[in-house]
Design a protein around this motif. Structure first.
Motif, PDB file in Angstrom:
ATOM      1  N   GLN A 240      -9.119  -5.200  -8.278  1.00 54.80           N
ATOM      2  CA  GLN A 240      -8.004  -4.269  -8.198  1.00 54.80           C
ATOM      3  C   GLN A 240      -8.422  -2.978  -7.499  1.00 54.80           C
ATOM      4  O   GLN A 240      -7.643  -2.374  -6.759  1.00 54.80           O
ATOM      5  N   GLU A 241      -9.652  -2.544  -7.742  1.00 54.84           N
ATOM      6  CA  GLU A 241     -10.167  -1.324  -7.116  1.00 54.84           C
ATOM      7  C   GLU A 241     -10.192  -1.492  -5.593  1.00 54.84           C
ATOM      8  O   GLU A 241      -9.797  -0.590  -4.852  1.00 54.84           O
ATOM      9  N   ARG A 242     -10.633  -2.636  -5.143  1.00 49.54           N
ATOM     10  CA  ARG A 242     -10.699  -2.892  -3.700  1.00 49.54           C
ATOM     11  C   ARG A 242      -9.288  -2.978  -3.102  1.00 49.54           C
ATOM     12  O   ARG A 242      -9.052  -2.487  -1.999  1.00 49.54           O
ATOM     13  N   MET A 243      -8.366  -3.612  -3.833  1.00 51.32           N
ATOM     14  CA  MET A 243      -7.011  -3.725  -3.334  1.00 51.32           C
ATOM     15  C   MET A 243      -6.366  -2.339  -3.223  1.00 51.32           C
ATOM     16  O   MET A 243      -5.613  -2.060  -2.290  1.00 51.32           O
ATOM     17  N   HIS A 244      -6.697  -1.472  -4.169  1.00 46.49           N
ATOM     18  CA  HIS A 244      -6.130  -0.115  -4.165  1.00 46.49           C
ATOM     19  C   HIS A 244      -6.677   0.684  -2.975  1.00 46.49           C
ATOM     20  O   HIS A 244      -5.940   1.422  -2.311  1.00 46.49           O
ATOM     21  N   LEU A 245      -7.970   0.522  -2.684  1.00 46.61           N
ATOM     22  CA  LEU A 245      -8.588   1.266  -1.594  1.00 46.61           C
ATOM     23  C   LEU A 245      -8.111   0.769  -0.231  1.00 46.61           C
ATOM     24  O   LEU A 245      -8.043   1.530   0.728  1.00 46.61           O
ATOM     25  N   SER A 246      -7.789  -0.545  -0.192  1.00 46.40           N
ATOM     26  CA  SER A 246      -7.340  -1.102   1.078  1.00 46.40           C
ATOM     27  C   SER A 246      -5.873  -0.796   1.341  1.00 46.40           C
ATOM     28  O   SER A 246      -5.400  -0.875   2.466  1.00 46.40           O
TER      29      SER A 246
END
Length: 246
Positions: A240-246
């Protein structure tokens, strides 16, 4: 609140021999303590207590604190107590995760040359999620019993995926939250994170090798006392952290 006179009849049972079975807060079944509040905290408390006792015994019985003897003692005597049947009771509460990780952190600090090393090189939390990956794969390959009735589907583009069971969204929030954290749901979500080429691997050694490469892509910073992490360190949280940053 005052109980009604007939209240015990709803929670007590009599066997054919006349023995009374009274309600219990926790019940031990095959070494796992099940709570009447759907919480694994009582089991984790007893698990941590047993692991600390074993660690104390090992440290008192062996004076050698070298990087050869100490890890061997830990892996053979202490860590098995912290990981027994862990896919069943894998905790999601930060406080429970901290209790488990603190046992390992305390032991590794006593190893010569390891007192100043970054602790998250060895995460019990990440190991528990790795077990979940492997167990779901074994179910898929008929190498483990499918007691939880996992369903799998094959997509032309996405490959093999585990189905995520649904729950009545009208259920109480606490019930829905507990259900979402069960092995049946959590492990299926983890398995679906894998690239399709890893999910489709047919041999265990090759799957573990591919899984190891996949896990190296994510940070491993388990919650420990006195340290505030970015998230709860679950692979799903990092996703989820990566999806938020992307």
């Amino acid at each position: 609140m005052r109980q009604q006179p007939f209240y015990p009849l709803t929670v007590e049972y009599s066997t054919s021999c006349g023995h009374i079975i009274e309600p219990q807060v926790t019940v031990r079944d095959l070494g796992v303590y099940v709570s009447n509040e759907r919480s694994w905290t009582p089991h984790i408390k007893k698990t941590v207590q047993g692991a600390r006792q074993m660690a104390a015994w090992a440290l008192s019985a062996f004076r050698d604190r070298s990087t050869i003897v100490m890890p061997t003692l830990y892996k053979s005597l202490v860590r098995p107590k912290l990981e027994y049947c862990s896919p069943v009771w894998n905790p999601h509460k930060i406080s429970d995760i901290q209790k488990i990780e603190n046992v390992q952190r305390s032991f590794t600090k006593k190893i010569i040359g390891c007192t100043e090393l970054t602790y998250w090189d060895l995460s019990l939390q990440r190991r528990r999620e790795r077990y979940s990956f492997v167990h779901v794969w074994k179910i898929l390959q008929d190498l483990a019993p499918n007691d939880l009735q996992f369903d799998f589907s094959t997509h032309q583009r996405l490959g093999i995926k585990a189905s995520i069971p649904t729950i009545n969204r009208k259920a109480q929030l606490a019930v829905r939250t507990d259900y979402d954290k069960t092995f049946r749901v959590h492990a299926a979500q983890l398995f679906n994170m894998l690239p399709c080429e890893i999910r489709s691997i047919k041999t265990l050694d090759a799957f573990k090798s591919g899984l190891g490469v996949f896990l190296e892509q994510y940070p491993d910073t388990p919650p420990v006392t006195g340290v505030t992490g970015i998230n709860n360190n679950s692979l799903l949280s990092w996703k989820q952290e990566r999806m938020h940053l992307s």
